[in-house]
Design a protein around this motif. Structure first.
Motif, mmCIF file in Angstrom:
data_model
loop_
_atom_site.group_PDB
_atom_site.id
_atom_site.type_symbol
_atom_site.label_atom_id
_atom_site.label_comp_id
_atom_site.label_asym_id
_atom_site.label_seq_id
_atom_site.Cartn_x
_atom_site.Cartn_y
_atom_site.Cartn_z
ATOM 1 N N VAL A 27 100.195 -3.987 28.357
ATOM 2 C CA VAL A 27 100.296 -2.861 27.434
ATOM 3 C C VAL A 27 99.371 -1.769 27.957
ATOM 4 C CG1 VAL A 27 99.916 -2.060 25.071
ATOM 5 C CG2 VAL A 27 100.810 -4.366 25.480
ATOM 6 N N ALA A 28 99.939 -0.603 28.265
ATOM 7 C CA ALA A 28 99.155 0.528 28.763
ATOM 8 C C ALA A 28 99.065 1.581 27.667
ATOM 9 C CB ALA A 28 99.796 1.110 30.011
ATOM 10 N N ASP A 29 97.852 1.835 27.206
ATOM 11 C CA ASP A 29 97.613 2.843 26.169
ATOM 12 C C ASP A 29 97.534 4.204 26.850
ATOM 13 O OD1 ASP A 29 96.630 4.543 24.198
ATOM 14 O OD2 ASP A 29 95.338 3.000 23.339
ATOM 15 N N GLU A 30 98.531 5.051 26.591
ATOM 16 C CA GLU A 30 98.616 6.363 27.227
ATOM 17 C C GLU A 30 98.139 7.488 26.316
ATOM 18 O OE1 GLU A 30 102.554 6.930 28.802
ATOM 19 O OE2 GLU A 30 101.958 5.897 30.636
ATOM 20 N N GLU A 61 97.590 16.282 37.731
ATOM 21 C CA GLU A 61 98.701 15.563 38.342
ATOM 22 C C GLU A 61 98.874 14.262 37.605
ATOM 23 O OE1 GLU A 61 98.899 14.453 42.561
ATOM 24 O OE2 GLU A 61 98.064 16.444 42.906
ATOM 25 N N PRO A 62 100.025 14.031 36.987
ATOM 26 C CA PRO A 62 100.188 12.753 36.281
ATOM 27 C C PRO A 62 100.181 11.587 37.256
ATOM 28 C CG PRO A 62 102.236 14.010 36.248
ATOM 29 C CD PRO A 62 101.205 14.876 36.913
ATOM 30 N N ALA A 63 99.416 10.583 36.924
ATOM 31 C CA ALA A 63 99.376 9.366 37.731
ATOM 32 C C ALA A 63 100.651 8.572 37.471
ATOM 33 C CB ALA A 63 98.148 8.539 37.363
ATOM 34 N N PRO A 64 101.109 7.802 38.447
ATOM 35 C CA PRO A 64 102.310 6.984 38.212
ATOM 36 C C PRO A 64 102.039 5.931 37.144
ATOM 37 C CG PRO A 64 101.285 6.394 40.291
ATOM 38 C CD PRO A 64 100.548 7.582 39.770
ATOM 39 N N ARG A 65 103.061 5.623 36.410
ATOM 40 C CA ARG A 65 102.923 4.576 35.394
ATOM 41 C C ARG A 65 102.896 3.211 36.077
ATOM 42 N NH1 ARG A 65 106.083 8.408 31.952
ATOM 43 N NH2 ARG A 65 104.616 8.831 30.260
ATOM 44 N N VAL A 67 104.342 -1.949 28.923
ATOM 45 C CA VAL A 67 104.788 -1.389 27.653
ATOM 46 C C VAL A 67 103.840 -0.223 27.382
ATOM 47 C CG1 VAL A 67 105.044 -1.807 25.182
ATOM 48 C CG2 VAL A 67 105.566 -3.633 26.818
ATOM 49 N N LEU A 68 104.396 0.962 27.122
ATOM 50 C CA LEU A 68 103.590 2.164 26.968
ATOM 51 C C LEU A 68 103.387 2.489 25.488
ATOM 52 C CD1 LEU A 68 105.487 4.297 29.614
ATOM 53 C CD2 LEU A 68 103.541 2.776 29.978
ATOM 54 N N ILE A 69 102.135 2.720 25.105
ATOM 55 C CA ILE A 69 101.840 3.092 23.724
ATOM 56 C C ILE A 69 100.936 4.323 23.735
ATOM 57 C CG2 ILE A 69 102.094 0.735 22.831
ATOM 58 C CD1 ILE A 69 99.009 0.608 22.692
ATOM 59 N N THR A 111 105.978 3.297 39.749
ATOM 60 C CA THR A 111 107.286 3.924 39.716
ATOM 61 C C THR A 111 107.333 4.967 38.635
ATOM 62 O OG1 THR A 111 108.073 2.249 38.191
ATOM 63 C CG2 THR A 111 108.447 1.831 40.510
ATOM 64 N N SER A 112 108.361 5.769 38.678
ATOM 65 C CA SER A 112 108.567 6.699 37.576
ATOM 66 C C SER A 112 109.325 5.949 36.490
ATOM 67 C CB SER A 112 109.363 7.915 38.044
ATOM 68 O OG SER A 112 110.646 7.520 38.463
ATOM 69 N N ALA A 113 109.176 6.380 35.275
ATOM 70 C CA ALA A 113 109.836 5.695 34.168
ATOM 71 C C ALA A 113 110.725 6.675 33.426
ATOM 72 C CB ALA A 113 108.801 5.121 33.216
ATOM 73 N N ARG A 114 111.892 6.208 33.032
ATOM 74 C CA ARG A 114 112.757 6.990 32.160
ATOM 75 C C ARG A 114 112.571 6.409 30.767
ATOM 76 N NH1 ARG A 114 116.457 5.770 36.259
ATOM 77 N NH2 ARG A 114 117.375 4.266 34.871
#
Length: 142
Positions: free
Chosen positions: A59-62, A74-78, A83-85, A118-121
């Motif tokens: 779980v990555a708290d964004e 510059e956004p760092a890659p996810r 799971v993004l929260i 990677t990039s995420a959609r």
């Protein structure tokens, strides 16, 4: 695990993921509070690999991701498979109590073939809001 202004210790990460095998790991990879550390790409790849190897749900708290105060943001890659929260109550308006959950599909082709970062959609954000009812003194969902 300890995070310093120098960032994350890979040996501590390995030990933590081994101990968490089959469970859940919660990370704040972007502008960690209170250190402000931003997880570098190589550590993000290592975290993705460790999570896969140890069958850990990541779980990555964004929450702080959009608060990039560097001269050239510059956004760092996810992190692959995370799971993004997030939460706007921390980033925008304290006490508002709005949280977000972003179910994502990962597109490895969009990031030069690097399958670990990677990039995420992401589908439209699912938002959950709570307010405290003054009349009844309890939380009510909105």
């Amino acid at each position: 695990m300890r995070v310093t202004t120098d960032g994350w210790d890979l040996n501590q990460l390995k030990a933590a993921f081994t101990a968490a095998r089959g469970h859940l790991a919660y990370l704040v990879p972007d502008f960690h509070n209170p250190t402000g550390a931003l997880m570098p790409e190589d550590i993000r790849r290592a975290v993705a690999d460790l999570a896969t190897r140890n069958q850990v749900t990541l779980v990555a708290d964004e929450t702080m991701r959009d608060l990039d105060l560097r001269d050239r943001p510059e956004p760092a890659p996810r992190i692959r498979g995370a799971v993004l929260i997030g939460s706007t109550s921390k980033a925008i308006w304290a006490g508002l109590r709005i949280a977000t959950w972003k179910p994502c599909s990962i597109d490895g082709a969009a990031n030069s073939g690097d399958s670990a970062t990677t990039s995420a959609r992401c589908s439209p954000t699912t938002t959950v809001a709570h307010r405290r009812s003054r009349r009844h003194g309890r939380r009510a969902s909105r």
